[in-house]
Design a protein around this motif. Structure first.
Motif, mmCIF file in Angstrom:
data_model
loop_
_atom_site.group_PDB
_atom_site.id
_atom_site.type_symbol
_atom_site.label_atom_id
_atom_site.label_comp_id
_atom_site.label_asym_id
_atom_site.label_seq_id
_atom_site.Cartn_x
_atom_site.Cartn_y
_atom_site.Cartn_z
ATOM 1 N N ILE A 1 -5.051 4.050 8.681
ATOM 2 C CA ILE A 1 -4.268 5.148 8.108
ATOM 3 C C ILE A 1 -3.086 5.455 9.021
ATOM 4 O O ILE A 1 -3.211 5.454 10.249
ATOM 5 C CB ILE A 1 -5.144 6.403 7.926
ATOM 6 C CG1 ILE A 1 -6.390 6.075 7.111
ATOM 7 C CG2 ILE A 1 -4.360 7.523 7.267
ATOM 8 C CD1 ILE A 1 -6.088 5.536 5.741
ATOM 9 N N ILE A 2 -1.928 5.746 8.404
ATOM 10 C CA ILE A 2 -0.753 6.243 9.120
ATOM 11 C C ILE A 2 -0.158 7.389 8.312
ATOM 12 O O ILE A 2 -0.356 7.468 7.094
ATOM 13 C CB ILE A 2 0.307 5.139 9.348
ATOM 14 C CG1 ILE A 2 0.819 4.615 8.002
ATOM 15 C CG2 ILE A 2 -0.237 4.020 10.206
ATOM 16 C CD1 ILE A 2 2.022 3.699 8.135
ATOM 17 N N PRO A 3 0.587 8.292 8.976
ATOM 18 C CA PRO A 3 1.241 9.376 8.226
ATOM 19 C C PRO A 3 2.654 8.977 7.818
ATOM 20 O O PRO A 3 3.301 8.150 8.462
ATOM 21 C CB PRO A 3 1.251 10.519 9.233
ATOM 22 C CG PRO A 3 1.381 9.820 10.557
ATOM 23 C CD PRO A 3 0.662 8.503 10.440
ATOM 24 N N ALA B 1 9.167 6.946 4.632
ATOM 25 C CA ALA B 1 9.217 6.357 5.969
ATOM 26 C C ALA B 1 8.013 6.803 6.791
ATOM 27 O O ALA B 1 7.521 7.943 6.660
ATOM 28 C CB ALA B 1 10.509 6.765 6.681
ATOM 29 N N ALA B 2 7.525 5.886 7.648
ATOM 30 C CA ALA B 2 6.394 6.214 8.517
ATOM 31 C C ALA B 2 6.813 7.274 9.524
ATOM 32 O O ALA B 2 7.908 7.207 10.103
ATOM 33 C CB ALA B 2 5.891 4.966 9.228
ATOM 34 N N ALA B 3 5.957 8.269 9.730
ATOM 35 C CA ALA B 3 6.287 9.362 10.645
ATOM 36 C C ALA B 3 5.993 8.997 12.098
ATOM 37 O O ALA B 3 6.372 9.752 12.996
ATOM 38 C CB ALA B 3 5.492 10.618 10.259
ATOM 39 N N VAL B 4 5.313 7.880 12.343
ATOM 40 C CA VAL B 4 5.010 7.432 13.694
ATOM 41 C C VAL B 4 5.323 5.934 13.778
ATOM 42 O O VAL B 4 5.553 5.266 12.763
ATOM 43 C CB VAL B 4 3.525 7.686 14.061
ATOM 44 C CG1 VAL B 4 3.224 9.176 14.064
ATOM 45 C CG2 VAL B 4 2.595 6.963 13.103
ATOM 46 N N ARG B 5 5.305 5.417 14.983
ATOM 47 C CA ARG B 5 5.467 3.979 15.180
ATOM 48 C C ARG B 5 4.151 3.311 14.759
ATOM 49 O O ARG B 5 3.126 3.452 15.425
ATOM 50 C CB ARG B 5 5.786 3.680 16.640
ATOM 51 C CG ARG B 5 6.030 2.206 16.933
ATOM 52 C CD ARG B 5 6.459 2.024 18.386
ATOM 53 N NE ARG B 5 6.586 0.617 18.727
ATOM 54 C CZ ARG B 5 5.594 -0.118 19.205
ATOM 55 N NH1 ARG B 5 4.421 0.442 19.432
ATOM 56 N NH2 ARG B 5 5.779 -1.403 19.480
ATOM 57 N N GLY C 1 2.378 13.285 4.130
ATOM 58 C CA GLY C 1 1.794 12.266 3.269
ATOM 59 C C GLY C 1 0.894 11.318 4.013
ATOM 60 O O GLY C 1 0.950 11.198 5.245
ATOM 61 N N VAL C 2 0.035 10.633 3.256
ATOM 62 C CA VAL C 2 -0.915 9.664 3.791
ATOM 63 C C VAL C 2 -0.546 8.288 3.269
ATOM 64 O O VAL C 2 -0.196 8.133 2.093
ATOM 65 C CB VAL C 2 -2.363 10.005 3.378
ATOM 66 C CG1 VAL C 2 -3.347 8.997 3.942
ATOM 67 C CG2 VAL C 2 -2.726 11.397 3.836
#
Length: 844
Positions: free
Chosen positions: A22-24, A36-40, A65-66
């Motif tokens: 999972i990424i935010p 866009a991804a909120a983290v690397r 978002g997820v």
């Protein structure tokens, strides 16, 4: 509308428990960078985020978002559609692949199909016009992420399908066919054409595909050419035939054929279509009626048009062409052969569709015009007359009708042309026999769960009539129930469903199978007696046609006892461990128990064809480690439905199960068997499966046996198992060298910690008792002196048990009185047990 952070965190944690990375994403927190991804997110392509990271992302920083990372880290591949027509085309071409976990996007509201990719298969991410194949290096937005246009929602909440090599090849062929093709080539028609005119002569896309597949046995290229000519002669255009390109590319050859690339197949299909449309249209012969669509049958039955249906069935069986002319007497001669009378024929000829248009068009005006012109054709001789002469036919001329087009009737009734069930000519003799044949044909084609009211509406009859059809046609009706274990914390489920103290189709059941009314006082009384109870709610029944097997001919039937099928279903289960069929309604009518079989005799009756099919599926999934005889014995021991449930579980697990024989045997024993330790419920079995798969995912060489997972579940309980599984899911892949030892040690540490609580000092126990009672109800909190007296009188272990009980219940208003009463009753029970044990030891 933005989604709450808690909801996003809970969804992300649930995805993480399923093994997904999972990424935010920014989401509505930053609409300019919504996707866009909120983290690397590069590290999370090889490892999964921990629960701490999830809390930091969604609860502290509150990203909007997820997203799920696709590829090998999650074992997922997603088919992401951006074109609605391409999505509909994929579902029509591969309906079996569409039966997987599906998410509807928030902006275009188009489907995302999720698939599991086994480790022995490899694929790569692709992007073509209108559809994306997301795998390594890609991520997809997951539910419940919300945008300004809408939210991502789960439209089909089932387990993702495990793709086989053939399934992956079909998806690849579909992408190859779509790539390089203009997007408008799969559209229905140019907007400049009058839609009402074109729809009347050009068939739908599904009809075109069905026409192609009905002739593909003669050769793929020949079938494509004939289908294009058929479209051309009916007034269609080149764009209408473009729907056949991906179908033709994905079609396999009939025999041995030189391998061809997808691009070559596509170029060949385009040349064939162009060649067919380069010729002038020919006159299309009137098509013959060969099949009757089920959807049209159901629509006419709902409109109480059974006489019309019986007459149309005779016309279809006669093979008459569309627009063929006939008279009433001619049709009467044909329908009388199957038992349809003149009354039903007259009602059918006068029937109308929902738009009040007649089903059978009259052709009398054309016949009179032909007579006036002096036409001497044989069809008009019956209508020809002269003013004088001995051959004059007096009276009204015969009315001539035309055979209707079933495609046009489908449009008038607002249904689509779908499959057809074969109805015997003998079933047309009466309306009741015809409706019964349509009723049983559904179960022959697709056994399953159906609502009795839906079955009645489908036939246009009452529910009582449906039950009579089931008895007359020997339909096997299995009652299905949803079983929910009841505890003190889950009593709200019973309270919410209770209506005026009664509940239709629901009951409570204890561990001995005894049933009780679904009332809260009854449930509380059973729980206070430490009974294991479940709340059963009735579901739609499971219908299937009875197997053509001989009935029991044992000594009981010879004495007049009612006979029963030779292979009764044992513990049938529909979908999972929580879906179970009802026990036999008349246990007293069953055959008396027979003596144990001798070793050289068969212990079970012979298997039916359906049982043999399930045993063969289990043998195939056994990968050579489960013999066919062993599979057949499992079917005989546990029943066809139970083994079919385990077969479905093996299909979903795929290559992750290295020992399918032991896995299937242990799972059957755990779900449907009985042992000295008692039967595990569905939740315990699921936790054992999760622990088994989690340990194997970390290190296949250091894994637990299936029996060990079940034993650990029995010893430590579901709460401890869930905690250990959550801890192991937080660990990166491969970080645990010995995951089996890690799990066992964590469980033992938890047990030792719980045992050490009882060894605390008296002051600690008194302080804990005061804190617990004060947190439940400050008005009835226990005093320090009273707490010390209770600990000294009953002991620290008994006091800790009382504290545990009072914490587990949420309906206690006086905790001090409850604990005092509980300790007294426990002491009485212990004294009674000791007294009983002393007496029993003195008896011989």
């Amino acid at each position: 509308m933005a989604v709450l952070p808690n909801e996003l965190y809970n969804s992300a944690a649930r995805y993480c428990d399923l093994g997904y990375s999972i990424i935010p994403i920014h989401g509505l927190a930053n609409p300019d960078r919504f996707k866009a991804a909120a983290v690397r997110w590069t590290p999370y392509q090889t490892q999964r985020a921990s629960r701490t990271k999830l809390k930091q992302w969604f609860l502290e920083k509150q990203f909007g978002g997820v997203a799920i990372v696709c590829g090998a880290v999650s074992g997922l591949a997603v088919l992401d559609f951006d074109d609605e027509q391409l999505a509909d085309l994929f579902v029509s071409l591969h309906p079996d692949l569409a039966q997987t976990y599906t998410v509807r996007s928030g902006k275009r509201h188009l489907p995302h199909f999720y698939f599991r990719i086994p480790q022995h298969l490899s694929t790569r991410s692709r992007s073509v016009q209108g559809v994306d194949w997301q795998y390594n290096g890609r991520y997809v937005i997951a539910a419940p992420t919300s945008s300004a246009e809408g939210a991502w929602t789960v439209s089909q909440d089932v387990a993702p399908l495990f793709l086989t090599e053939r399934d992956l090849s079909r998806i690849t062929s579909f992408l190859d066919a779509v790539s390089g093709k203009p997007k408008q080539s799969v559209s229905t028609r140019p907007s400049a054409v009058n839609k009402a005119t074109v729809d009347s002569v050009v068939p739908s896309q599904q009809r075109i595909i069905d026409y192609y597949r009905a002739r593909v046995h003669d050769g793929r290229n020949r079938s494509l050419f004939e289908t294009c000519c058929w479209i051309r002669d009916g007034g269609g255009m080149l764009q209408d035939a473009s729907v056949l390109v991906p179908v033709h590319v994905a079609e396999l050859p009939n025999g041995s054929h030189t391998p061809e690339s997808s691009e070559k197949r596509r170029s060949e299909a385009l040349r064939t279509i162009t060649s067919a449309f380069s010729r002038s249209p020919g006159k299309r012969a009137a098509p013959k009626l060969t099949t009757f669509p089920n959807t049209l049958r159901e629509a006419m039955l709902k409109h109480k048009q059974t006489p019309l249906l019986r007459v149309l069935e005779v016309i279809v069986k006669q093979g008459w062409c569309v627009n063929r002319s006939f008279t009433r007497l001619e049709l009467l001669e044909a329908v009388r052969e199957v038992g349809v009378g003149d009354y039903s024929l007259r009602k059918a000829l006068a029937a109308t569709c929902p738009q009040e248009k007649p089903i059978f068009q009259e052709a009398a005006t054309a016949a009179i015009a032909a007579v006036d012109c002096g036409d001497e054709s044989p069809e008009l001789n019956a209508n020809k007359f002269s003013g004088t002469g001995p051959t004059q036919k007096r009276g009204r001329p015969a009315v001539t009708y035309l055979v209707p087009d079933l495609n046009a009737l489908c449009e008038r009734y607002g249904v689509e042309w779908k499959g057809s069930d074969e109805i015997d000519a003998d079933a047309l003799s009466s309306p009741a026999s015809y409706r019964q044949a349509v009723h049983t044909a559904l179960f022959d084609r697709r056994p399953g769960q159906y609502s009795r009211s839906w079955l009645a509406r489908r036939l246009g009859v009452s529910a009582r009539t449906v039950r009579r059809y089931n008895r007359q046609a020997n339909v096997t009706v299995t009652p299905m129930f949803h079983q929910q274990p009841l505890t003190w914390r889950s009593l709200s489920a019973l309270a919410e469903g209770e209506v005026n103290g009664k509940r239709f189709g629901a009951f409570l059941q204890d561990e001995n199978g005894k049933r009780y009314p679904p009332l809260l006082p009854v449930a509380r009384k059973l729980l206070s007696q430490k009974r294991v109870i479940t709340f059963n709610r009735q579901l739609p029944n499971y219908y299937t046609m009875a197997a053509a097997t001989p009935l029991c001919t044992n000594a009981a039937s010879a004495r007049g006892t009612p006979a029963f099928p030779a292979n009764p279903v044992q513990n049938p289960v529909f979908a999972s461990g929580n879906w179970a069929a009802a026990p036999p309604a008349l246990e007293v009518a069953q055959s008396p128990p027979t003596p144990p079989p001798q070793p050289d005799k068969a212990a079970h009756p012979p298997l039916t064809d359906a049982d043999q099919a399930v045993a063969q599926q289990l043998h195939t999934l056994g990968q050579g480690k489960l013999s066919l005889r062993r599979a057949q014995s499992l079917v005989q021991q546990y029943g066809r439905f139970a083994v079919d449930d385990v077969v479905e579980t093996l299909r979903q697990r795929g290559e992750a199960v290295t020992n399918p024989a032991g896995f299937a045997t242990a799972l059957l024993q755990a779900r449907y068997g009985r042992d000295d330790m008692g039967r595990l419920n569905g939740n315990d079995t699921s936790l054992a499966e999760s622990l088994y798969m989690t340990v194997e995912w970390h290190n296949p060489r250091r894994k637990l046996r299936w029996e060990q997972c079940l034993q650990l579940t029995r010893e430590h309980g579901p709460t401890a198992m869930a905690q250990v599984i959550a801890l192991m899911n937080e660990q990166p892949h491969g970080s645990l060298a010995n995951p089996a030892g890690y799990a066992v040690s964590r469980l033992r540490d938890g047990s030792n910690a719980s045992a050490g609580v009882a060894q605390q000092s008296t002051q600690q126990v008194v302080a804990k008792l005061m804190d617990v009672t004060r947190s439940i109800n400050p008005d009835h909190a226990i005093a320090k002196a009273k707490a010390r007296d209770l600990v000294n009188e009953y002991g620290k272990k008994a006091m800790m048990r009382a504290i545990s009980v009072v914490q587990s219940r949420d309906n206690i208003t006086n905790p001090t009185g409850f604990i005092t009463t509980y300790l007294r009753s426990e002491r009485k029970v212990q004294k009674h047990s000791k007294r009983k044990g002393t007496v029993s030891t003195q008896e011989p």
